[in-house]
Design a protein around this motif. Structure first.
Motif, PDB file in Angstrom:
ATOM      1  N   GLU A 165       0.928  -1.242   0.040  1.00  0.00           N
ATOM      2  CA  GLU A 165      -0.082   0.120   0.004  1.00  0.00           C
ATOM      3  C   GLU A 165       0.852   1.185   0.113  1.00  0.00           C
ATOM      4  O   GLU A 165       0.411   2.305  -0.845  1.00  0.00           O
ATOM      5  CB  GLU A 165      -1.093   0.004   1.263  1.00  0.00           C
ATOM      6  N   ASP A 166       2.058   1.313   0.836  1.00  0.00           N
ATOM      7  CA  ASP A 166       2.767   2.648   1.216  1.00  0.00           C
ATOM      8  C   ASP A 166       3.318   2.466  -0.342  1.00  0.00           C
ATOM      9  O   ASP A 166       3.924   3.838  -0.771  1.00  0.00           O
ATOM     10  CB  ASP A 166       3.465   2.366   1.912  1.00  0.00           C
ATOM     11  N   HIS A 167       4.077   1.280  -0.807  1.00  0.00           N
ATOM     12  CA  HIS A 167       4.785   1.488  -2.203  1.00  0.00           C
ATOM     13  C   HIS A 167       3.682   2.039  -3.394  1.00  0.00           C
ATOM     14  O   HIS A 167       4.201   2.972  -4.048  1.00  0.00           O
ATOM     15  CB  HIS A 167       5.270   0.163  -2.493  1.00  0.00           C
ATOM     16  N   ARG A 168       2.438   1.679  -3.352  1.00  0.00           N
ATOM     17  CA  ARG A 168       1.563   2.219  -4.354  1.00  0.00           C
ATOM     18  C   ARG A 168       1.527   3.753  -4.129  1.00  0.00           C
ATOM     19  O   ARG A 168       1.441   4.503  -5.202  1.00  0.00           O
ATOM     20  CB  ARG A 168       0.664   1.577  -4.349  1.00  0.00           C
ATOM     21  N   SER A 169       1.328   4.077  -3.115  1.00  0.00           N
ATOM     22  CA  SER A 169       1.095   5.509  -2.679  1.00  0.00           C
ATOM     23  C   SER A 169       2.230   6.416  -3.280  1.00  0.00           C
ATOM     24  O   SER A 169       2.353   7.459  -3.748  1.00  0.00           O
ATOM     25  CB  SER A 169       0.839   5.972  -1.284  1.00  0.00           C
ATOM     26  N   ALA A 170       3.757   5.843  -2.968  1.00  0.00           N
ATOM     27  CA  ALA A 170       4.589   6.422  -3.186  1.00  0.00           C
ATOM     28  C   ALA A 170       4.987   6.526  -4.592  1.00  0.00           C
ATOM     29  O   ALA A 170       5.251   7.434  -5.361  1.00  0.00           O
ATOM     30  CB  ALA A 170       5.999   5.793  -2.860  1.00  0.00           C
ATOM     31  N   ALA A 171       4.508   5.319  -5.637  1.00  0.00           N
ATOM     32  CA  ALA A 171       4.561   5.237  -6.984  1.00  0.00           C
ATOM     33  C   ALA A 171       3.685   6.324  -7.584  1.00  0.00           C
ATOM     34  O   ALA A 171       4.097   7.070  -8.699  1.00  0.00           O
ATOM     35  CB  ALA A 171       4.279   3.956  -7.426  1.00  0.00           C
ATOM     36  N   ALA A 172       2.531   6.492  -6.937  1.00  0.00           N
ATOM     37  CA  ALA A 172       1.491   7.601  -7.490  1.00  0.00           C
ATOM     38  C   ALA A 172       2.095   9.140  -7.399  1.00  0.00           C
ATOM     39  O   ALA A 172       1.986   9.808  -8.200  1.00  0.00           O
ATOM     40  CB  ALA A 172       0.232   7.405  -6.562  1.00  0.00           C
ATOM     41  N   LYS A 173       2.958   9.313  -6.366  1.00  0.00           N
ATOM     42  CA  LYS A 173       3.410  10.570  -6.073  1.00  0.00           C
ATOM     43  C   LYS A 173       4.444  10.799  -6.954  1.00  0.00           C
ATOM     44  O   LYS A 173       4.684  11.689  -7.609  1.00  0.00           O
ATOM     45  CB  LYS A 173       3.592  10.748  -4.580  1.00  0.00           C
ATOM     46  N   ALA A 174       5.286   9.914  -7.075  1.00  0.00           N
ATOM     47  CA  ALA A 174       6.547  10.028  -8.123  1.00  0.00           C
ATOM     48  C   ALA A 174       6.143  10.161  -9.368  1.00  0.00           C
ATOM     49  O   ALA A 174       6.755  10.960 -10.215  1.00  0.00           O
ATOM     50  CB  ALA A 174       7.666   8.716  -7.750  1.00  0.00           C
ATOM     51  N   GLY A 175       4.990   9.325  -9.876  1.00  0.00           N
ATOM     52  CA  GLY A 175       4.672   9.748 -11.257  1.00  0.00           C
ATOM     53  C   GLY A 175       4.320  11.070 -11.581  1.00  0.00           C
ATOM     54  O   GLY A 175       4.509  11.281 -12.767  1.00  0.00           O
ATOM     55  N   SER A 176       3.909  11.832 -10.708  1.00  0.00           N
ATOM     56  CA  SER A 176       3.785  13.165 -11.137  1.00  0.00           C
ATOM     57  C   SER A 176       4.873  14.085 -11.096  1.00  0.00           C
ATOM     58  O   SER A 176       4.906  15.285 -11.736  1.00  0.00           O
ATOM     59  CB  SER A 176       2.921  13.993 -10.159  1.00  0.00           C
ATOM     60  N   ILE A 177       5.999  13.486 -10.825  1.00  0.00           N
ATOM     61  CA  ILE A 177       7.428  14.219 -10.724  1.00  0.00           C
ATOM     62  C   ILE A 177       8.262  13.415 -11.789  1.00  0.00           C
ATOM     63  O   ILE A 177       8.952  14.243 -12.709  1.00  0.00           O
ATOM     64  CB  ILE A 177       8.114  14.251  -9.370  1.00  0.00           C
ATOM     65  N   ASP A 178       8.368  12.196 -11.543  1.00  0.00           N
ATOM     66  CA  ASP A 178       9.415  11.491 -12.258  1.00  0.00           C
ATOM     67  C   ASP A 178       9.173  10.219 -12.707  1.00  0.00           C
ATOM     68  O   ASP A 178       8.920   9.178 -12.069  1.00  0.00           O
ATOM     69  CB  ASP A 178      10.808  11.541 -11.498  1.00  0.00           C
ATOM     70  N   PRO A 179       8.875   9.952 -13.928  1.00  0.00           N
ATOM     71  CA  PRO A 179       8.515   8.564 -14.577  1.00  0.00           C
ATOM     72  C   PRO A 179       9.599   7.499 -14.245  1.00  0.00           C
ATOM     73  O   PRO A 179       9.267   6.354 -14.118  1.00  0.00           O
ATOM     74  CB  PRO A 179       8.348   8.651 -16.064  1.00  0.00           C
ATOM     75  N   VAL A 180      10.996   7.697 -14.013  1.00  0.00           N
ATOM     76  CA  VAL A 180      11.950   6.837 -13.976  1.00  0.00           C
ATOM     77  C   VAL A 180      11.783   6.273 -12.571  1.00  0.00           C
ATOM     78  O   VAL A 180      11.881   5.191 -12.220  1.00  0.00           O
ATOM     79  CB  VAL A 180      13.233   7.599 -14.047  1.00  0.00           C
ATOM     80  N   THR A 181      11.474   7.482 -11.401  1.00  0.00           N
ATOM     81  CA  THR A 181      11.441   6.744 -10.044  1.00  0.00           C
ATOM     82  C   THR A 181      10.274   5.868 -10.046  1.00  0.00           C
ATOM     83  O   THR A 181      10.076   4.856  -9.355  1.00  0.00           O
ATOM     84  CB  THR A 181      11.513   8.010  -9.193  1.00  0.00           C
ATOM     85  N   GLU A 182       9.240   6.288 -10.697  1.00  0.00           N
ATOM     86  CA  GLU A 182       7.904   5.783 -10.642  1.00  0.00           C
ATOM     87  C   GLU A 182       8.003   4.375 -11.099  1.00  0.00           C
ATOM     88  O   GLU A 182       7.500   3.170 -10.681  1.00  0.00           O
ATOM     89  CB  GLU A 182       6.677   6.478 -11.661  1.00  0.00           C
ATOM     90  N   ASP A 183       8.747   4.290 -12.137  1.00  0.00           N
ATOM     91  CA  ASP A 183       8.959   2.974 -12.974  1.00  0.00           C
ATOM     92  C   ASP A 183       9.893   1.830 -11.730  1.00  0.00           C
ATOM     93  O   ASP A 183       9.514   0.640 -11.899  1.00  0.00           O
ATOM     94  CB  ASP A 183       9.911   2.973 -14.187  1.00  0.00           C
ATOM     95  N   LEU A 184      10.838   2.532 -11.382  1.00  0.00           N
ATOM     96  CA  LEU A 184      11.490   1.719 -10.141  1.00  0.00           C
ATOM     97  C   LEU A 184      10.544   1.186  -9.367  1.00  0.00           C
ATOM     98  O   LEU A 184      10.769  -0.114  -8.834  1.00  0.00           O
ATOM     99  CB  LEU A 184      12.418   2.618  -9.386  1.00  0.00           C
ATOM    100  N   LEU A 185       9.665   1.963  -8.759  1.00  0.00           N
ATOM    101  CA  LEU A 185       8.770   1.648  -7.619  1.00  0.00           C
ATOM    102  C   LEU A 185       7.517   0.500  -8.017  1.00  0.00           C
ATOM    103  O   LEU A 185       7.247  -0.480  -7.608  1.00  0.00           O
ATOM    104  CB  LEU A 185       8.066   2.549  -6.945  1.00  0.00           C
ATOM    105  N   VAL A 186       7.103   0.624  -9.496  1.00  0.00           N
ATOM    106  CA  VAL A 186       6.303  -0.177 -10.059  1.00  0.00           C
ATOM    107  C   VAL A 186       6.811  -1.547 -10.336  1.00  0.00           C
ATOM    108  O   VAL A 186       6.448  -2.754 -10.181  1.00  0.00           O
ATOM    109  CB  VAL A 186       5.916   0.359 -11.463  1.00  0.00           C
ATOM    110  N   GLU A 187       8.125  -1.604 -10.558  1.00  0.00           N
ATOM    111  CA  GLU A 187       8.894  -2.751 -10.864  1.00  0.00           C
ATOM    112  C   GLU A 187       8.793  -3.488  -9.598  1.00  0.00           C
ATOM    113  O   GLU A 187       8.700  -4.778  -9.543  1.00  0.00           O
ATOM    114  CB  GLU A 187      10.568  -2.457 -11.400  1.00  0.00           C
TER     115      GLU A 187
END
Length: 202
Positions: free
Chosen positions: A122-144
């Motif tokens: 749950e916390d990883h999903r929340s972090a990925a959503a927040k990262a997605g609005s700033i940086d797709p590379v960091t979002e991709d790391l968390l999604v992986e």
């Protein structure tokens, strides 16, 4: 606690963006380090008829989570931040309690571990959503990470699921409740008093 603003970050982002991402990733680094330690603790403390299956299932999960932590720390460094991986910082900054189950039945541990995975995911999903609005590379790391974490939880839940698709731990709110629901303690049958030997009639 927000990370200090880095003096530099990756091209295309501002240092303010870098600070936001480092703060997000620092909490994820703590969660992953904590999860790796928890998985190893469970690996050492499972007992019962499912011991070997659960004992051996957890080692690859531990190794994978350690790799996730390493990738997260390296991303923090690339963003200009300073990854903090010491036990003292983890304990000081985490927002959750320590894992509460010691030596226990393997299925009981899996019941508690299911809740641990739920919190991390749950916390990883929340972090990925927040990262997605700033940086797709960091979002991709968390999604992986999420792909693997959700698969690992599926492995755990397969031991807790009935053929009808319900989880034995449904509705539980604490690790101890989940452990008890997953593997209820068997009551020892009361011993019957020994019968007195009857004397044969003469």
């Amino acid at each position: 606690m927000p990370a200090p603003t880095p003096l530099y970050t990756v091209p295309g982002l501002t240092t303010k963006n870098g600070q936001q991402l480092v703060t997000l990733l620092s909490s994820r680094l703590h969660a992953l380090n904590d999860l790796a330690l928890t998985l190893k603790h469970i690996h050492w403390n499972v007992v019962g008829p499912h011991f070997i299956a659960v004992h051996e299932m957890l080692d690859p999960q531990t190794a994978a989570v350690r790799e996730m932590a390493d990738g997260t720390a390296e991303r923090i460094s690339a963003l200009g931040g300073v990854p903090q991986g010491t036990p003292g910082v983890l304990v000081a900054e985490r927002t959750w309690e320590d894992y509460s189950i010691g030596r226990a039945d393997a299925i009981a541990h899996l019941g508690a571990l299911d809740l641990v995975y739920t919190g991390v995911i749950e916390d990883h999903r929340s972090a990925a959503a927040k990262a997605g609005s700033i940086d797709p590379v960091t979002e991709d790391l968390l999604v992986e990470h999420l792909r693997s974490l959700e698969q690992f939880q599926w492995f755990v839940r397969a031991h807790l699921e009935s053929t009808g698709g319900t989880l034995s731990t449904a509705g539980t709110a604490t690790e101890k409740q989940a452990a008890q629901a997953a593997a209820p303690t068997r009551k020892t049958a009361a011993k019957r008093p020994a019968k007195k030997a009857s004397r044969a009639k003469k």
